[in-house]
Scaffold this active site. Structure first.
Site, PDB file in Angstrom:
ATOM      1  N   ARG A  47      22.104  36.495   0.426  1.00  0.00           N
ATOM      2  CA  ARG A  47      22.475  36.729   1.827  1.00  0.00           C
ATOM      3  C   ARG A  47      23.862  37.367   1.984  1.00  0.00           C
ATOM      4  O   ARG A  47      24.480  37.286   3.044  1.00  0.00           O
ATOM      5  CB  ARG A  47      22.394  35.438   2.654  1.00  0.00           C
ATOM      6  CG  ARG A  47      20.987  34.864   2.731  1.00  0.00           C
ATOM      7  CD  ARG A  47      20.915  33.746   3.755  1.00  0.00           C
ATOM      8  NE  ARG A  47      19.541  33.259   3.879  1.00  0.00           N
ATOM      9  CZ  ARG A  47      19.044  32.225   3.197  1.00  0.00           C
ATOM     10  NH1 ARG A  47      19.817  31.571   2.346  1.00  0.00           N
ATOM     11  NH2 ARG A  47      17.796  31.843   3.381  1.00  0.00           N
ATOM     12  N   LYS A  98      27.835  51.147   6.098  1.00  0.00           N
ATOM     13  CA  LYS A  98      26.411  51.461   6.241  1.00  0.00           C
ATOM     14  C   LYS A  98      25.778  51.497   4.863  1.00  0.00           C
ATOM     15  O   LYS A  98      26.226  52.210   3.975  1.00  0.00           O
ATOM     16  CB  LYS A  98      26.220  52.822   6.927  1.00  0.00           C
ATOM     17  CG  LYS A  98      26.269  52.771   8.433  1.00  0.00           C
ATOM     18  CD  LYS A  98      25.832  54.116   9.012  1.00  0.00           C
ATOM     19  CE  LYS A  98      25.773  54.083  10.523  1.00  0.00           C
ATOM     20  NZ  LYS A  98      25.333  55.385  11.074  1.00  0.00           N
ATOM     21  N   GLU A 111      30.635  67.317   5.325  1.00  0.00           N
ATOM     22  CA  GLU A 111      31.125  66.152   6.067  1.00  0.00           C
ATOM     23  C   GLU A 111      32.577  66.353   6.504  1.00  0.00           C
ATOM     24  O   GLU A 111      32.985  65.879   7.581  1.00  0.00           O
ATOM     25  CB  GLU A 111      30.999  64.887   5.217  1.00  0.00           C
ATOM     26  CG  GLU A 111      29.566  64.485   4.878  1.00  0.00           C
ATOM     27  CD  GLU A 111      28.816  63.847   6.049  1.00  0.00           C
ATOM     28  OE1 GLU A 111      29.408  63.701   7.140  1.00  0.00           O
ATOM     29  OE2 GLU A 111      27.634  63.510   5.861  1.00  0.00           O
ATOM     30  N   LYS A 128      37.321  58.601   9.741  1.00  0.00           N
ATOM     31  CA  LYS A 128      36.232  57.629   9.597  1.00  0.00           C
ATOM     32  C   LYS A 128      36.732  56.219   9.881  1.00  0.00           C
ATOM     33  O   LYS A 128      36.073  55.432  10.591  1.00  0.00           O
ATOM     34  CB  LYS A 128      35.643  57.707   8.183  1.00  0.00           C
ATOM     35  CG  LYS A 128      34.438  56.785   7.906  1.00  0.00           C
ATOM     36  CD  LYS A 128      33.172  57.305   8.557  1.00  0.00           C
ATOM     37  CE  LYS A 128      31.949  56.431   8.270  1.00  0.00           C
ATOM     38  NZ  LYS A 128      31.239  56.803   7.037  1.00  0.00           N
ATOM     39  N   GLU A 171      28.060  50.794  15.398  1.00  0.00           N
ATOM     40  CA  GLU A 171      27.464  51.902  16.129  1.00  0.00           C
ATOM     41  C   GLU A 171      26.910  51.493  17.480  1.00  0.00           C
ATOM     42  O   GLU A 171      25.787  51.837  17.857  1.00  0.00           O
ATOM     43  CB  GLU A 171      26.377  52.582  15.272  1.00  0.00           C
ATOM     44  CG  GLU A 171      26.145  54.036  15.656  1.00  0.00           C
ATOM     45  CD  GLU A 171      25.297  54.788  14.646  1.00  0.00           C
ATOM     46  OE1 GLU A 171      24.265  55.329  15.043  1.00  0.00           O
ATOM     47  OE2 GLU A 171      25.682  54.843  13.464  1.00  0.00           O
ATOM     48  N   ARG A 206      30.785  55.191  17.415  1.00  0.00           N
ATOM     49  CA  ARG A 206      30.461  55.539  16.031  1.00  0.00           C
ATOM     50  C   ARG A 206      29.299  56.529  15.927  1.00  0.00           C
ATOM     51  O   ARG A 206      29.155  57.218  14.920  1.00  0.00           O
ATOM     52  CB  ARG A 206      30.164  54.268  15.224  1.00  0.00           C
ATOM     53  CG  ARG A 206      29.953  54.542  13.746  1.00  0.00           C
ATOM     54  CD  ARG A 206      29.970  53.302  12.895  1.00  0.00           C
ATOM     55  NE  ARG A 206      29.681  53.623  11.513  1.00  0.00           N
ATOM     56  CZ  ARG A 206      29.794  52.786  10.492  1.00  0.00           C
ATOM     57  NH1 ARG A 206      30.195  51.548  10.707  1.00  0.00           N
ATOM     58  NH2 ARG A 206      29.517  53.166   9.273  1.00  0.00           N
ATOM     59  N   ASN A 227      27.334  60.988  13.532  1.00  0.00           N
ATOM     60  CA  ASN A 227      26.015  61.520  13.178  1.00  0.00           C
ATOM     61  C   ASN A 227      25.863  62.997  13.553  1.00  0.00           C
ATOM     62  O   ASN A 227      24.752  63.535  13.502  1.00  0.00           O
ATOM     63  CB  ASN A 227      24.918  60.709  13.874  1.00  0.00           C
ATOM     64  CG  ASN A 227      24.840  59.288  13.351  1.00  0.00           C
ATOM     65  OD1 ASN A 227      24.779  59.063  12.149  1.00  0.00           O
ATOM     66  ND2 ASN A 227      24.891  58.323  14.259  1.00  0.00           N
ATOM     67  N   HIS A 276      23.455  65.243  11.707  1.00  0.00           N
ATOM     68  CA  HIS A 276      22.576  64.390  10.916  1.00  0.00           C
ATOM     69  C   HIS A 276      21.173  64.240  11.506  1.00  0.00           C
ATOM     70  O   HIS A 276      20.231  63.948  10.772  1.00  0.00           O
ATOM     71  CB  HIS A 276      23.195  62.999  10.741  1.00  0.00           C
ATOM     72  CG  HIS A 276      24.370  62.986   9.816  1.00  0.00           C
ATOM     73  ND1 HIS A 276      25.506  63.749  10.034  1.00  0.00           N
ATOM     74  CD2 HIS A 276      24.598  62.299   8.652  1.00  0.00           C
ATOM     75  CE1 HIS A 276      26.370  63.529   9.057  1.00  0.00           C
ATOM     76  NE2 HIS A 276      25.855  62.656   8.210  1.00  0.00           N
ATOM     77  N   HIS A 284      18.698  65.019   8.779  1.00  0.00           N
ATOM     78  CA  HIS A 284      17.862  63.996   8.146  1.00  0.00           C
ATOM     79  C   HIS A 284      16.384  64.395   8.166  1.00  0.00           C
ATOM     80  O   HIS A 284      15.642  64.135   7.211  1.00  0.00           O
ATOM     81  CB  HIS A 284      18.039  62.652   8.852  1.00  0.00           C
ATOM     82  CG  HIS A 284      19.278  61.932   8.461  1.00  0.00           C
ATOM     83  ND1 HIS A 284      19.724  60.804   9.118  1.00  0.00           N
ATOM     84  CD2 HIS A 284      20.192  62.158   7.476  1.00  0.00           C
ATOM     85  CE1 HIS A 284      20.848  60.384   8.555  1.00  0.00           C
ATOM     86  NE2 HIS A 284      21.150  61.188   7.572  1.00  0.00           N
ATOM     87  N   HIS A 302      22.075  66.248   0.848  1.00  0.00           N
ATOM     88  CA  HIS A 302      22.485  65.714   2.145  1.00  0.00           C
ATOM     89  C   HIS A 302      23.491  66.634   2.850  1.00  0.00           C
ATOM     90  O   HIS A 302      23.353  66.921   4.041  1.00  0.00           O
ATOM     91  CB  HIS A 302      23.097  64.324   1.968  1.00  0.00           C
ATOM     92  CG  HIS A 302      23.560  63.708   3.257  1.00  0.00           C
ATOM     93  ND1 HIS A 302      22.693  63.357   4.271  1.00  0.00           N
ATOM     94  CD2 HIS A 302      24.809  63.399   3.701  1.00  0.00           C
ATOM     95  CE1 HIS A 302      23.389  62.852   5.291  1.00  0.00           C
ATOM     96  NE2 HIS A 302      24.675  62.870   4.962  1.00  0.00           N
TER      97      HIS A 302
END
Length: 373
Positions: free
Chosen positions: A129, A151, A193, A237, A247, A251, A255, A258, A262, A275
């Site tokens: 956990r 993330k 990026e 960042k 997010e 935040r 993206n 993206h 994606h 990517h």
């Protein structure tokens, strides 16, 4: 001389440590990994996760540093590439964690690029956990983006990073020297990026990139500019994540590029474009969508696209990618809310907004204009 950027969070703040590239006599950050971790009072058991190529270059140095600081180190090597970012790879991590009796005070160390960082973070988030994770990024993309912010995740066959969790690292340790062994294509991917940060947050960074003659290979980028790129990108960042860890609002601007990127990655099986290349394609599309909606000046999108081209990144869709399939894939994006796709769109260099009011015909029209002739 090492600079420290703080990621300030309510529950667990942490540091991003970045030495100056031009500081000639400084010890390598990688060789200081064990001491950095010892200062955090972490448990003695460590699982170092990498891929065969990175481990060959840097694995033994990392292990030596850790063992010298008193840690008991096991290691796991996972295949390189986005297509291996799956639950099957996570199972291998779990098996080694069990074999080595990792405890809740133990730490997984991600030594690699974004794929290794995401998988290691997810395994750490879910083992017992949640145990500690330390990010030691070895690609430019991971240094400026994926290693920071917590993330983590793996891909589903129908979408990128659909399975994941937020799990902040205890430390992000960046060693710019490792960029010397980074393939040129991966360096360019990281520059996507960096350009993103210029568009969404930092107009000064954007201007500095514009002023550079070449950005497509590390050898043409001066050490002081590399240091500047790392510092400004990581600070951007950290600023955004500190204001919005999970997010809930701000935040989402990270993206930019993206959403369509994606979809392109997924539809090409994570094999044809990497990517960063997909993000570059997504930024070109996002910029044109913003122009077509009257939100952004045509001159600014031309500046953005010229910068993308300077880095050697693509500005057109890969041949054979079906536009209708892209539009359909957008519905599986994690940022869809109430059935509407949310786009991050620029309004000026350094400023963006998030909207779900982008008509499908505009998306279709823009993508058609980006088809390879």
């Amino acid at each position: 001389m090492t600079s420290v950027i703080n990621v300030n969070l309510p529950e667990q703040s942490y540091e991003i440590a970045i030495p100056s590239v031009s500081y000639a006599n400084a010890p390598s950050s990688l060789d200081q990994l064990g001491q950095h971790m010892a200062n955090l009072n972490l448990g003695k058991k460590v699982l170092l996760v990498s891929n065969p190529t990175i481990f060959k270059h840097y694995g033994e140095r990392a292990i030596t540093s850790l063992t010298s600081a008193g840690f008991e180190v096991a290691s796991c090597s996972l295949p390189p590439g986005e297509r291996y970012k799956t639950l099957n790879s996570i199972q291998k991590l779990y098996d080694i964690a069990l074999e080595n009796r990792l405890e809740r005070s133990s730490t997984m160390v991600a030594l690699g690029g974004g794929v290794i960082g995401d998988m290691t973070g997810f395994a750490a988030a879910t083992w017992l956990r949640g145990i500690n994770v330390v990010q030691v990024p070895t690609s430019l993309l991971a240094m400026v983006d994926s290693a920071i912010g917590g993330k983590t995740g793996v891909n589903h066959p129908h979408g990128k990073n659909l399975i994941g969790a937020f799990h902040q690292p205890r430390l992000v340790l960046i060693d710019p020297e490792v960029l010397k062994t980074l393939p040129m294509r991966e360096f360019r991917a990281g520059m996507a990026e960096v350009i993103k940060y210029g568009v969404i947050w930092d107009a000064e960074l954007f201007a500095q990139l514009e002023a550079s003659k070449r950005l497509d290979q590390l050898r043409y980028v001066k050490p002081d500019l590399i240091t500047y790129i790392l510092m400004r990108s990581c600070q951007a960042k950290a600023d955004v994540v500190s204001k919005d860890e999970k997010e809930g609002g701000l935040r989402a601007i990270l993206n930019y590029g993206h959403t369509i990127g994606h979809a392109v990655e997924s539809l090409t099986g994570y094999r044809l474009v990497n990517h960063g290349e997909a993000v570059a394609i997504g930024m070109v599309a996002g910029g044109q969508i913003a122009v077509d909606l009257g939100m952004w000046q045509k001159e600014d999108t031309e500046r953005q696209n010229a910068l993308i081209q300077k880095t050697g990144l693509p500005t057109q869709l890969p041949s054979g990618v079906d536009i209708e399939a892209i539009i359909e894939a957008l519905q599986l994006d994690k940022k869809v809310k109430a059935g509407k796709v949310r786009f991050v769109l620029p309004t000026e260099i350094g400023v963006v907004t998030v909207t779900d009011e982008v008509p499908s015909d505009i998306i279709r029209q823009v993508l058609q204009g980006m088809q390879t002739i």
